[in-house]
Enzyme design. Structure first.
Site, PDB file in Angstrom:
ATOM      1  N   ASN A   1      47.197-108.133 -41.882  1.00 57.41           N
ATOM      2  CA  ASN A   1      48.027-107.538 -40.832  1.00 57.41           C
ATOM      3  C   ASN A   1      48.173-106.036 -41.104  1.00 57.41           C
ATOM      4  OD1 ASN A   1      50.055-106.690 -39.118  1.00 57.41           O
ATOM      5  ND2 ASN A   1      51.396-108.424 -39.506  1.00 57.41           N
TER       6      ASN A   1
ATOM      7  N   CYS B   1      54.584-103.172 -35.380  1.00 53.32           N
ATOM      8  CA  CYS B   1      53.307-103.841 -35.056  1.00 53.32           C
ATOM      9  C   CYS B   1      52.946-103.717 -33.575  1.00 53.32           C
ATOM     10  CB  CYS B   1      53.354-105.307 -35.461  1.00 53.32           C
ATOM     11  SG  CYS B   1      53.540-105.518 -37.241  1.00 53.32           S
TER      12      CYS B   1
ATOM     13  N   HIS C   1      47.216-108.498 -31.494  1.00 55.46           N
ATOM     14  CA  HIS C   1      47.681-108.027 -32.798  1.00 55.46           C
ATOM     15  C   HIS C   1      47.298-109.091 -33.824  1.00 55.46           C
ATOM     16  CE1 HIS C   1      49.991-106.652 -36.096  1.00 55.46           C
ATOM     17  NE2 HIS C   1      50.953-107.560 -35.980  1.00 55.46           N
TER      18      HIS C   1
HETATM   19  O1  UT7 Z   1      53.102-108.340 -37.535  1.00 56.71           O
HETATM   20  C1  UT7 Z   1      54.471-108.473 -37.461  1.00 56.71           C
HETATM   21  C2  UT7 Z   1      54.810-109.819 -37.036  1.00 56.71           C
HETATM   22  N1  UT7 Z   1      54.700-110.740 -38.145  1.00 56.71           N
HETATM   23  C3  UT7 Z   1      54.227-111.935 -37.919  1.00 56.71           C
HETATM   24  O2  UT7 Z   1      53.802-112.222 -36.829  1.00 56.71           O
HETATM   25  C4  UT7 Z   1      54.310-112.934 -39.019  1.00 56.71           C
HETATM   26  C5  UT7 Z   1      54.863-114.230 -38.451  1.00 56.71           C
HETATM   27  N2  UT7 Z   1      55.010-115.269 -39.430  1.00 56.71           N
HETATM   28  C6  UT7 Z   1      53.972-115.878 -40.053  1.00 56.71           C
HETATM   29  O3  UT7 Z   1      52.844-115.492 -39.886  1.00 56.71           O
HETATM   30  C7  UT7 Z   1      54.270-117.104 -40.894  1.00 56.71           C
HETATM   31  O4  UT7 Z   1      55.593-117.517 -40.680  1.00 56.71           O
HETATM   32  C8  UT7 Z   1      54.047-116.861 -42.403  1.00 56.71           C
HETATM   33  C9  UT7 Z   1      52.563-116.731 -42.702  1.00 56.71           C
HETATM   34  C10 UT7 Z   1      54.776-115.619 -42.850  1.00 56.71           C
HETATM   35  C11 UT7 Z   1      54.573-118.063 -43.197  1.00 56.71           C
HETATM   36  O5  UT7 Z   1      53.941-119.247 -42.750  1.00 56.71           O
HETATM   37  P1  UT7 Z   1      54.818-120.544 -42.413  1.00 56.71           P
HETATM   38  O6  UT7 Z   1      53.890-121.610 -42.055  1.00 56.71           O
HETATM   39  O7  UT7 Z   1      55.848-120.143 -41.400  1.00 56.71           O
HETATM   40  O8  UT7 Z   1      55.441-120.875 -43.778  1.00 56.71           O
HETATM   41  P2  UT7 Z   1      56.975-120.948 -44.203  1.00 56.71           P
HETATM   42  O9  UT7 Z   1      57.613-119.613 -44.199  1.00 56.71           O
HETATM   43  O10 UT7 Z   1      57.638-122.057 -43.445  1.00 56.71           O
HETATM   44  O11 UT7 Z   1      56.832-121.421 -45.696  1.00 56.71           O
HETATM   45  C12 UT7 Z   1      56.318-122.734 -46.040  1.00 56.71           C
HETATM   46  C13 UT7 Z   1      56.320-122.849 -47.541  1.00 56.71           C
HETATM   47  C14 UT7 Z   1      57.637-122.451 -48.173  1.00 56.71           C
HETATM   48  O12 UT7 Z   1      57.881-123.280 -49.282  1.00 56.71           O
HETATM   49  P3  UT7 Z   1      58.956-124.455 -49.207  1.00 56.71           P
HETATM   50  O13 UT7 Z   1      60.255-123.803 -48.865  1.00 56.71           O
HETATM   51  O14 UT7 Z   1      58.442-125.350 -48.119  1.00 56.71           O
HETATM   52  O15 UT7 Z   1      58.905-125.053 -50.572  1.00 56.71           O
HETATM   53  C15 UT7 Z   1      57.358-121.048 -48.667  1.00 56.71           C
HETATM   54  O16 UT7 Z   1      58.173-120.673 -49.760  1.00 56.71           O
HETATM   55  O17 UT7 Z   1      55.329-121.983 -48.082  1.00 56.71           O
HETATM   56  C16 UT7 Z   1      55.916-121.168 -49.081  1.00 56.71           C
HETATM   57  N3  UT7 Z   1      55.225-119.897 -49.138  1.00 56.71           N
HETATM   58  C17 UT7 Z   1      54.130-119.701 -49.880  1.00 56.71           C
HETATM   59  N4  UT7 Z   1      53.440-120.526 -50.671  1.00 56.71           N
HETATM   60  C18 UT7 Z   1      52.340-120.003 -51.282  1.00 56.71           C
HETATM   61  C19 UT7 Z   1      55.535-118.749 -48.489  1.00 56.71           C
HETATM   62  N5  UT7 Z   1      54.653-117.797 -48.816  1.00 56.71           N
HETATM   63  C20 UT7 Z   1      53.767-118.356 -49.680  1.00 56.71           C
HETATM   64  C21 UT7 Z   1      52.625-117.890 -50.336  1.00 56.71           C
HETATM   65  N6  UT7 Z   1      51.951-118.732 -51.129  1.00 56.71           N
HETATM   66  N7  UT7 Z   1      52.190-116.621 -50.211  1.00 56.71           N
END
Ligand code: UT7
Length: 314
Positions: free
Chosen positions: A271, A105, A241
């Site tokens: 992304n 990225c 980005h």
């Molecule tokens: O470009 C390369 C660099 N990449 C990035 O910069 C990405 C960086 N990370 C992010 O953008 C975020 O961490 C994400 C968008 C990937 C995830 O968001 P988050 O607020 O950090 O969520 P999380 O991983 O803490 O997940 C919260 C909850 C979890 O459920 P539990 O464990 O709380 O029950 C996940 O399983 O959301 C759940 N979850 C989803 N729910 C519905 C994760 N993905 C999804 C989804 N739909 N697609």
């Protein structure tokens, strides 16, 4: 500048049928509303060629006016040759040189920095710098934590040597900052590759990457700004980005910069890895928001981890 997005637009709602997710969750947690996916048979070099053609047309140049192509991608068509040489051939460019840069990225920031160094060292006068990706090819469609985040696309920019005053009022690239730290391999990687004899799928510990992004992006932007002899108040536009609207907002806040002066395209493109910054630059300039003379800060982080920033005057 020029860009290209494949025709197929995929909304968040389309994922609701295949994984346990919702339009509401994706919008709230990422800012993404839709993304584009390449058609079957459409490759990264196809997307890159289209973006390059748009940039050449925009600049009123022909392919043979270009001395070099630097193409940032992690999803090249083949193991080799480079996607850049494929674009060189597809454009009908019969001289110069072309190569790929792989920094995931952060690829476009790395590519711009390399292209600038080639110009400053006198090895090329006009360089086509491209970011192009088909991340749809490395998604695990059963993994809701990653498959909803990424899209395909390409953006291209032409850099040209010009004499300046050697001051921060000059147009072009004023300063850059590159970093990587291979200790963080396991938080964002593809579990396959040539020497493991598989293509693999993207794996990400999103929360961990998020934490690094918020910590590192403002810092790298500040380092590049300081190298240019500039500060927060000099920034006209941040062109980040486009991974997550919450990361974009947090970074702008740290740089004490208002969100209405940040180019945001994540809602439309998702992304697109190395393509996200040139896509945002192209959209921002085509809409007439980014104007000649504006001071721009670009910043990106991705797999590696690799991250960096470029400060440029448009
Ligand atoms: O470009 C390369 C660099 N990449 C990035 O910069 C990405 C960086 N990370 C992010 O953008 C975020 O961490 C994400 C968008 C990937 C995830 O968001 P988050 O607020 O950090 O969520 P999380 O991983 O803490 O997940 C919260 C909850 C979890 O459920 P539990 O464990 O709380 O029950 C996940 O399983 O959301 C759940 N979850 C989803 N729910 C519905 C994760 N993905 C999804 C989804 N739909 N697609």
């Amino acid at each position: 500048m020029g860009h290209y997005l494949p025709d197929r637009v995929v909304t968040n709602a389309e994922f609701e049928a295949s994984v346990d997710t919702s339009d509401e969750w994706i919008r709230a947690r990422t800012g993404i509303e839709q993304r584009h996916f390449a058609a079957e048979g459409q490759t990264t070099s196809d997307l890159a060629r289209r973006a390059a053609e748009a940039a050449l047309e925009n600049a009123g140049l022909k392919a043979d006016d270009i001395d070099a192509i630097v193409l940032a991608t992690s999803t090249a068509d083949l193991t080799f040759p480079s996607a850049a040489t494929m674009v060189q051939h597809a454009l009908g460019m019969t001289r110069g040189f072309a190569f790929d840069v792989q920094a995931v990225c952060a690829g476009f920031v790395y590519a711009l920095t390399n292209a600038n160094a080639l110009i400053v060292s006198g090895q090329a006068e006009r360089i086509l710098v491209i970011g192009a990706e088909t991340f749809s090819r490395i998604m695990d469609w059963s993994d809701r934590t990653t498959c909803v985040l990424f899209g395909d696309g390409a953006g291209a920019l032409i850099l040209e040597a010009q004499e300046g005053q050697g001051s921060s009022a000059d147009r072009g690239i004023l300063a850059t900052d590159l970093n990587s730290d291979g200790r963080h391999r396991d938080i964002l990687y593809v579990d396959g590759g040539v020497s493991t004899q598989s293509t693999g799928h993207l794996r990400m510990q999103g929360k961990e990457v998020f934490r690094h992004a918020v910590e590192k992006l403002a810092k790298t932007a500040e380092t590049a700004l300081a190298r240019a002899g500039l500060g927060h108040d000099d920034i006209d536009w941040i062109v980040p980005h486009q991974a997550n609207l919450r990361i974009i907002t947090a970074t702008a806040k740290k740089l004490n910069h208002p969100m209405d002066r940040v180019i945001v395209t994540v809602q439309d493109h998702g992304n697109t890895s190395a393509a996200s910054i040139p896509l945002a630059l192209s959209v921002g300039s085509a809409e007439g928001r980014i104007k000649q003379g504006d001071l721009l800060v670009t910043e990106a982080i991705g797999g590696g981890l690799a991250w960096g920033s470029v400060v440029l005057r448009w």
